[in-house]
Design a protein around this motif. Sequence first.
Motif, mmCIF file in Angstrom:
data_model
loop_
_atom_site.group_PDB
_atom_site.id
_atom_site.type_symbol
_atom_site.label_atom_id
_atom_site.label_comp_id
_atom_site.label_asym_id
_atom_site.label_seq_id
_atom_site.Cartn_x
_atom_site.Cartn_y
_atom_site.Cartn_z
ATOM 1 N N ARG A 37 5.257 -1.400 -10.874
ATOM 2 C CA ARG A 37 6.351 -0.629 -11.711
ATOM 3 C C ARG A 37 7.455 -1.905 -11.838
ATOM 4 N NH1 ARG A 37 3.746 4.533 -10.588
ATOM 5 N NH2 ARG A 37 2.665 4.347 -8.396
ATOM 6 N N PRO A 38 8.322 -0.854 -12.315
ATOM 7 C CA PRO A 38 9.376 -1.720 -12.801
ATOM 8 C C PRO A 38 11.422 -1.377 -11.995
ATOM 9 C CG PRO A 38 9.705 0.490 -14.133
ATOM 10 C CD PRO A 38 7.929 -0.142 -13.695
ATOM 11 N N GLU A 39 10.478 -1.237 -10.451
ATOM 12 C CA GLU A 39 11.665 -1.230 -9.927
ATOM 13 C C GLU A 39 11.948 -0.120 -9.439
ATOM 14 O OE1 GLU A 39 14.651 -4.297 -9.571
ATOM 15 O OE2 GLU A 39 13.668 -5.718 -10.094
ATOM 16 N N SER A 40 11.299 0.921 -9.575
ATOM 17 C CA SER A 40 11.073 2.576 -9.808
ATOM 18 C C SER A 40 10.195 3.145 -9.096
ATOM 19 C CB SER A 40 11.706 2.766 -11.370
ATOM 20 O OG SER A 40 12.618 4.205 -10.621
ATOM 21 N N ASN A 41 10.127 4.121 -7.830
ATOM 22 C CA ASN A 41 9.383 4.691 -7.828
ATOM 23 C C ASN A 41 8.464 5.654 -9.062
ATOM 24 O OD1 ASN A 41 8.424 2.928 -5.223
ATOM 25 N ND2 ASN A 41 10.149 4.718 -3.999
ATOM 26 N N ILE A 42 9.209 6.208 -9.349
ATOM 27 C CA ILE A 42 8.754 6.871 -10.262
ATOM 28 C C ILE A 42 8.488 6.505 -11.438
ATOM 29 C CG2 ILE A 42 9.884 9.263 -8.796
ATOM 30 C CD1 ILE A 42 11.639 8.864 -11.447
ATOM 31 N N ALA A 43 8.085 5.251 -12.160
ATOM 32 C CA ALA A 43 7.438 4.455 -13.374
ATOM 33 C C ALA A 43 6.365 4.594 -12.742
ATOM 34 C CB ALA A 43 9.065 3.708 -13.728
ATOM 35 N N PRO A 44 5.978 4.147 -14.091
ATOM 36 C CA PRO A 44 4.842 4.040 -13.847
ATOM 37 C C PRO A 44 3.821 2.583 -13.829
ATOM 38 C CG PRO A 44 5.284 4.162 -16.498
ATOM 39 C CD PRO A 44 6.738 4.839 -15.695
ATOM 40 N N GLN A 45 3.087 2.257 -14.049
ATOM 41 C CA GLN A 45 2.540 0.973 -13.648
ATOM 42 C C GLN A 45 2.985 0.196 -14.586
ATOM 43 O OE1 GLN A 45 -0.659 1.485 -10.720
ATOM 44 N NE2 GLN A 45 0.589 1.730 -8.986
ATOM 45 N N ILE A 46 3.896 -0.768 -15.160
ATOM 46 C CA ILE A 46 3.591 -1.487 -16.313
ATOM 47 C C ILE A 46 2.675 -2.290 -16.813
ATOM 48 C CG2 ILE A 46 5.885 -0.297 -16.856
ATOM 49 C CD1 ILE A 46 6.977 -2.456 -16.968
ATOM 50 N N ILE A 47 3.061 -3.343 -15.006
ATOM 51 C CA ILE A 47 2.031 -4.773 -15.669
ATOM 52 C C ILE A 47 0.878 -4.342 -15.161
ATOM 53 C CG2 ILE A 47 3.641 -5.378 -16.370
ATOM 54 C CD1 ILE A 47 4.202 -6.869 -13.548
ATOM 55 N N ASN A 48 -0.303 -4.843 -14.876
ATOM 56 C CA ASN A 48 -1.608 -4.053 -14.461
ATOM 57 C C ASN A 48 -2.520 -5.312 -14.809
ATOM 58 O OD1 ASN A 48 -4.007 -3.464 -13.609
ATOM 59 N ND2 ASN A 48 -3.047 -1.188 -14.001
ATOM 60 N N THR A 49 -3.043 -6.034 -13.577
ATOM 61 C CA THR A 49 -4.597 -7.294 -14.582
ATOM 62 C C THR A 49 -5.756 -6.021 -14.390
ATOM 63 O OG1 THR A 49 -4.719 -7.275 -12.059
ATOM 64 C CG2 THR A 49 -3.426 -8.745 -12.573
ATOM 65 N N GLY A 50 -5.932 -5.169 -14.235
ATOM 66 C CA GLY A 50 -7.621 -4.209 -13.969
ATOM 67 C C GLY A 50 -7.765 -4.699 -12.765
ATOM 68 N N ASP A 51 -9.074 -4.972 -12.097
ATOM 69 C CA ASP A 51 -9.738 -5.346 -11.764
ATOM 70 C C ASP A 51 -10.225 -6.954 -11.620
ATOM 71 O OD1 ASP A 51 -9.619 -3.056 -9.941
ATOM 72 O OD2 ASP A 51 -11.509 -2.524 -10.623
ATOM 73 N N PHE A 52 -10.362 -7.806 -11.015
ATOM 74 C CA PHE A 52 -10.655 -9.382 -11.125
ATOM 75 C C PHE A 52 -11.555 -9.577 -9.567
ATOM 76 C CE2 PHE A 52 -6.579 -9.597 -9.628
ATOM 77 C CZ PHE A 52 -6.338 -10.996 -8.938
ATOM 78 N N VAL A 53 -12.302 -10.361 -10.302
ATOM 79 C CA VAL A 53 -12.988 -11.432 -8.484
ATOM 80 C C VAL A 53 -12.201 -12.151 -8.311
ATOM 81 C CG1 VAL A 53 -15.064 -12.037 -8.281
ATOM 82 C CG2 VAL A 53 -15.124 -10.321 -9.777
ATOM 83 N N ALA A 54 -12.347 -11.758 -6.836
ATOM 84 C CA ALA A 54 -11.533 -13.100 -5.900
ATOM 85 C C ALA A 54 -12.139 -12.275 -4.237
ATOM 86 C CB ALA A 54 -9.752 -12.460 -5.854
ATOM 87 N N ASN A 55 -12.580 -13.724 -4.017
ATOM 88 C CA ASN A 55 -13.477 -14.297 -2.552
ATOM 89 C C ASN A 55 -12.450 -13.571 -1.529
ATOM 90 O OD1 ASN A 55 -14.939 -16.021 -4.590
ATOM 91 N ND2 ASN A 55 -16.435 -14.704 -3.068
ATOM 92 N N TYR A 56 -11.143 -14.356 -2.122
ATOM 93 C CA TYR A 56 -9.769 -14.610 -1.004
ATOM 94 C C TYR A 56 -8.913 -14.818 -1.369
ATOM 95 C CZ TYR A 56 -9.710 -19.736 -0.732
ATOM 96 O OH TYR A 56 -9.950 -20.795 -0.744
ATOM 97 N N SER A 57 -8.277 -14.836 -0.973
ATOM 98 C CA SER A 57 -6.166 -14.609 -1.159
ATOM 99 C C SER A 57 -5.055 -15.423 -0.186
ATOM 100 C CB SER A 57 -5.478 -13.771 -1.594
ATOM 101 O OG SER A 57 -5.750 -12.535 -0.938
ATOM 102 N N THR A 58 -4.064 -16.402 -1.023
ATOM 103 C CA THR A 58 -3.314 -16.722 -0.642
ATOM 104 C C THR A 58 -1.762 -16.191 -0.924
ATOM 105 O OG1 THR A 58 -3.100 -18.811 -0.827
ATOM 106 C CG2 THR A 58 -4.074 -18.602 0.959
ATOM 107 N N HIS A 59 -1.098 -15.980 0.081
ATOM 108 C CA HIS A 59 -0.028 -15.938 -1.004
ATOM 109 C C HIS A 59 1.432 -15.985 0.129
ATOM 110 C CE1 HIS A 59 -2.121 -12.150 -2.203
ATOM 111 N NE2 HIS A 59 -2.433 -11.861 -1.377
ATOM 112 N N ILE A 60 2.266 -17.005 -0.511
ATOM 113 C CA ILE A 60 3.528 -18.036 0.553
ATOM 114 C C ILE A 60 4.435 -17.210 -0.809
ATOM 115 C CG2 ILE A 60 4.557 -20.423 0.257
ATOM 116 C CD1 ILE A 60 0.630 -21.047 -0.684
ATOM 117 N N GLY A 61 5.473 -16.879 0.442
ATOM 118 C CA GLY A 61 7.016 -16.689 -0.029
ATOM 119 C C GLY A 61 7.929 -16.958 1.256
#
Length: 175
Positions: free
Chosen positions: A24-48
Amino acid sequence: QVLHIAANLRYGKPVNEKINLKSRPESNIAPQIINTGDFVANYSTHIGGEIYYSTGRFMLGSEVMVHQFDASKGENHSFFGGDVVATYMLTGTKRPYNTTASIFGFIPVRKSIFQGGWGEWEVVLKYSTFDLNDGSLQGGKFRRITPMVNWYMTKYLRTEFIYGYGILDRYKMKG
């Protein structure tokens, strides 16, 4: 003065090897305006990472995150997002920092509006971006700049005056 530096790492396995990223664009009541749709992934890594510097009245900070998804059958994907923020307390109050939890605390209000005071005033400028475009996945990109004024009337009551200007880039349209 406070210099806060932190990093995070996450490993995950999507349920049934499918995942969908959306935002969402930094607002809880707004719609989810960016969305990848379902995609295949065996695992994920997230670095921040995050870094904040504060003199008490002034604070400058940034957070960034890279999400990587690996698939044995199909494309691997990588997405990036982050923000930068600057704040300044107009009324001289200093933003407290909790060293045990490594977080900035609530703004202490010296004299609330119910005690004849003006409360505490803060100006904020924030810029954020999140890009869900990678390879065949075109979930969209969103950027936003948000100036705001926060009025801390009491320890428990805050009013925010906000105007956000965002740019969405999705479906070969930009605006």
